[in-house]
Structure formats: structure tokens, C-alpha cells
Write a protein that holds these residues in place. Structure first.
Motif, short mmCIF file in Angstrom:
data_model
loop_
_atom_site.label_atom_id
_atom_site.label_comp_id
_atom_site.label_asym_id
_atom_site.label_seq_id
_atom_site.Cartn_x
_atom_site.Cartn_y
_atom_site.Cartn_z
N GLY A 16 -15.58 1.18 3.14
CA GLY A 16 -14.48 1.78 2.39
C GLY A 16 -13.61 2.67 3.25
O GLY A 16 -12.40 2.71 3.10
N ALA A 17 -14.23 3.40 4.19
CA ALA A 17 -13.47 4.29 5.06
C ALA A 17 -12.59 3.50 6.03
O ALA A 17 -11.51 3.93 6.40
CB ALA A 17 -14.42 5.19 5.83
N ALA A 18 -13.04 2.31 6.42
CA ALA A 18 -12.27 1.49 7.33
C ALA A 18 -11.09 0.82 6.61
O ALA A 18 -10.13 0.41 7.23
CB ALA A 18 -13.16 0.41 7.95
N ASN A 19 -11.16 0.70 5.31
CA ASN A 19 -10.13 0.03 4.52
C ASN A 19 -9.80 0.90 3.31
O ASN A 19 -10.15 0.57 2.19
CB ASN A 19 -10.66 -1.35 4.09
N PRO A 20 -9.12 2.06 3.53
CA PRO A 20 -8.95 3.02 2.44
C PRO A 20 -8.04 2.57 1.30
O PRO A 20 -8.23 2.97 0.17
CB PRO A 20 -8.37 4.25 3.14
N VAL A 21 -7.04 1.74 1.59
CA VAL A 21 -6.16 1.27 0.52
C VAL A 21 -5.81 -0.20 0.74
O VAL A 21 -5.82 -0.69 1.86
CB VAL A 21 -4.83 2.07 0.43
N ASN A 22 -5.52 -0.88 -0.35
CA ASN A 22 -5.01 -2.25 -0.30
C ASN A 22 -3.68 -2.28 -1.02
O ASN A 22 -3.52 -1.62 -2.05
CB ASN A 22 -5.97 -3.22 -0.99
N ILE A 23 -2.75 -3.08 -0.52
CA ILE A 23 -1.48 -3.28 -1.20
C ILE A 23 -1.59 -4.58 -1.99
O ILE A 23 -2.00 -5.60 -1.45
CB ILE A 23 -0.31 -3.34 -0.20
N LEU A 24 -1.25 -4.52 -3.26
CA LEU A 24 -1.36 -5.67 -4.15
C LEU A 24 -0.06 -5.87 -4.91
O LEU A 24 0.74 -4.95 -5.07
CB LEU A 24 -2.49 -5.44 -5.17
N PHE A 25 0.13 -7.08 -5.40
CA PHE A 25 1.25 -7.39 -6.28
C PHE A 25 0.70 -7.68 -7.66
O PHE A 25 -0.38 -8.25 -7.81
CB PHE A 25 2.03 -8.60 -5.76
N GLY A 26 1.44 -7.27 -8.67
CA GLY A 26 1.02 -7.49 -10.03
C GLY A 26 2.21 -7.76 -10.93
O GLY A 26 3.36 -7.71 -10.50
N GLU A 27 1.90 -8.02 -12.19
CA GLU A 27 2.94 -8.26 -13.19
C GLU A 27 2.56 -7.53 -14.47
O GLU A 27 1.42 -7.60 -14.93
CB GLU A 27 3.07 -9.75 -13.47
N MET A 28 3.53 -6.81 -15.03
CA MET A 28 3.33 -6.12 -16.29
C MET A 28 3.29 -7.18 -17.39
O MET A 28 4.27 -7.87 -17.62
CB MET A 28 4.49 -5.15 -16.54
N PRO A 33 -1.14 -2.82 -25.78
CA PRO A 33 -1.75 -1.93 -24.80
C PRO A 33 -1.25 -2.23 -23.39
O PRO A 33 -0.86 -3.34 -23.08
CB PRO A 33 -3.25 -2.26 -24.91
N LEU A 34 -1.29 -1.21 -22.54
CA LEU A 34 -0.82 -1.33 -21.17
C LEU A 34 -1.75 -2.24 -20.38
O LEU A 34 -2.94 -1.98 -20.26
CB LEU A 34 -0.76 0.05 -20.52
N PHE A 42 -7.24 -10.89 -12.12
CA PHE A 42 -7.82 -10.02 -13.14
C PHE A 42 -6.74 -9.15 -13.76
O PHE A 42 -5.62 -9.07 -13.26
CB PHE A 42 -8.96 -9.16 -12.57
N ILE A 43 -7.09 -8.50 -14.87
CA ILE A 43 -6.15 -7.68 -15.62
C ILE A 43 -6.63 -6.24 -15.60
O ILE A 43 -7.80 -5.96 -15.87
CB ILE A 43 -6.00 -8.18 -17.07
N LEU A 44 -5.70 -5.32 -15.26
CA LEU A 44 -6.00 -3.89 -15.27
C LEU A 44 -5.47 -3.27 -16.55
O LEU A 44 -4.35 -3.57 -16.98
CB LEU A 44 -5.33 -3.20 -14.08
N THR A 45 -6.24 -2.38 -17.14
CA THR A 45 -5.80 -1.64 -18.33
C THR A 45 -5.43 -0.22 -17.92
O THR A 45 -5.61 0.18 -16.76
CB THR A 45 -6.93 -1.62 -19.38
N LYS A 46 -4.91 0.56 -18.86
CA LYS A 46 -4.38 1.89 -18.55
C LYS A 46 -5.39 2.82 -17.91
O LYS A 46 -5.03 3.71 -17.16
CB LYS A 46 -3.76 2.54 -19.79
N GLU A 47 -6.69 2.61 -18.17
CA GLU A 47 -7.71 3.48 -17.59
C GLU A 47 -7.73 3.39 -16.06
O GLU A 47 -8.19 4.31 -15.39
CB GLU A 47 -9.10 3.12 -18.12
N PHE A 48 -7.27 2.28 -15.51
CA PHE A 48 -7.32 2.05 -14.06
C PHE A 48 -5.98 2.29 -13.37
O PHE A 48 -5.90 2.17 -12.15
CB PHE A 48 -7.79 0.61 -13.78
N GLY A 100 -11.64 1.29 -5.31
CA GLY A 100 -11.18 0.23 -6.20
C GLY A 100 -11.19 0.58 -7.67
O GLY A 100 -11.03 -0.30 -8.51
N GLN A 101 -11.35 1.84 -8.02
CA GLN A 101 -11.40 2.21 -9.43
C GLN A 101 -10.03 2.60 -10.00
O GLN A 101 -9.86 2.61 -11.20
CB GLN A 101 -12.39 3.36 -9.65
N GLN A 102 -9.08 2.91 -9.14
CA GLN A 102 -7.76 3.32 -9.59
C GLN A 102 -6.70 2.58 -8.78
O GLN A 102 -6.90 2.28 -7.59
CB GLN A 102 -7.57 4.83 -9.39
N TYR A 103 -5.58 2.29 -9.43
CA TYR A 103 -4.46 1.60 -8.81
C TYR A 103 -3.19 2.40 -9.10
O TYR A 103 -2.92 2.72 -10.25
CB TYR A 103 -4.33 0.19 -9.37
#
Length: 110
Positions: A16-28, A33-34, A42-48, A100-103
Motif C-alpha cells: 500500500g505504501a508503494a502504491n498510495p493512490v490510483n487514478i480511475l475513471f468512472g461514470e455517475m 441514491p448516489l 463495480f459500483i461505488l455508493t456514497k459511503e465510499f 481502497g476504502q475511499q474515492y
């Protein structure tokens, strides 16, 4: 916690320390619900999701009094949209926070 579990945890933290962030593309895909779809996987909900203020809707109710003649007044009331905010179908640029718990939704992609 046994020695094997400690070694596994240390290994995961090192990755995790070697790869602290990932850049991703998504669509609303939904506002209520959000929901955001990431790369058709996969689908992310507002909690993430972390949404910056710059991507939220901001509008102002304006009242204008335009008196032309003495004793006659007219009032105009309308809503001025400063920022549209996110909409269904928007293409998004996201950062996956370490673990990977928050985006974080960085911006819309045009």
C-alpha cells in the motif's frame, strides 16, 4: 495475532505504501441514491465517495425590485445557477485513497 498474520499485515502495508493512490475513471449512474460505476467493474455508493464542494450544485434565489413609476413596483424572483453539480451520465476522474476504502471525485471529464 500470530507471527504469520503480522508478516501478512506488514506485507500488505508495504504494498500500500508503494502504491498510495490510483487514478480511475468512472461514470455517475445515479444521484439518488448516489452511485458511480468504475470501469464497468463495480459500483461505488456514497459511503465510499468524497465529493469536493466544487462539484456540488450551487444556486441562489435572486429578487430584483424594478420600480419604473411612482407607486408601481415589480419584483422578479428567479434562481441563478452558479454551479450545476454532478449529473447522471457525467464522466468522472477519481483518486482511490490508500487502502481502497475511499474515492475522491477530482473532476468531471469532458
Amino acid at each position: 495475532m500470530g507471527m504469520i498474520e503480522i508478516m501478512k499485515k506488514a506485507g500488505m502495508e508495504a504494498v500500500g505504501a508503494a502504491n498510495p493512490v490510483n487514478i480511475l475513471f468512472g461514470e455517475m449512474i445515479s444521484l439518488d441514491p448516489l452511485e458511480v460505476r468504475i470501469d464497468q467493474r463495480f459500483i461505488l455508493t456514497k459511503e465510499f465517495l468524497i465529493i469536493p464542494e466544487s462539484l456540488t450544485r450551487y444556486d441562489v434565489d435572486l429578487t430584483h425590485d424594478h420600480s419604473c413609476e411612482p407607486g408601481v413596483s415589480g419584483k422578479a424572483l428567479f434562481k441563478l445557477v452558479i454551479r450545476e453539480g454532478l449529473k447522471q451520465g457525467d464522466k468522472l476522474l477519481l483518486l482511490r485513497v490508500q487502502g481502497g476504502q475511499q474515492y475522491v471525485i477530482l473532476d468531471k471529464v469532458v
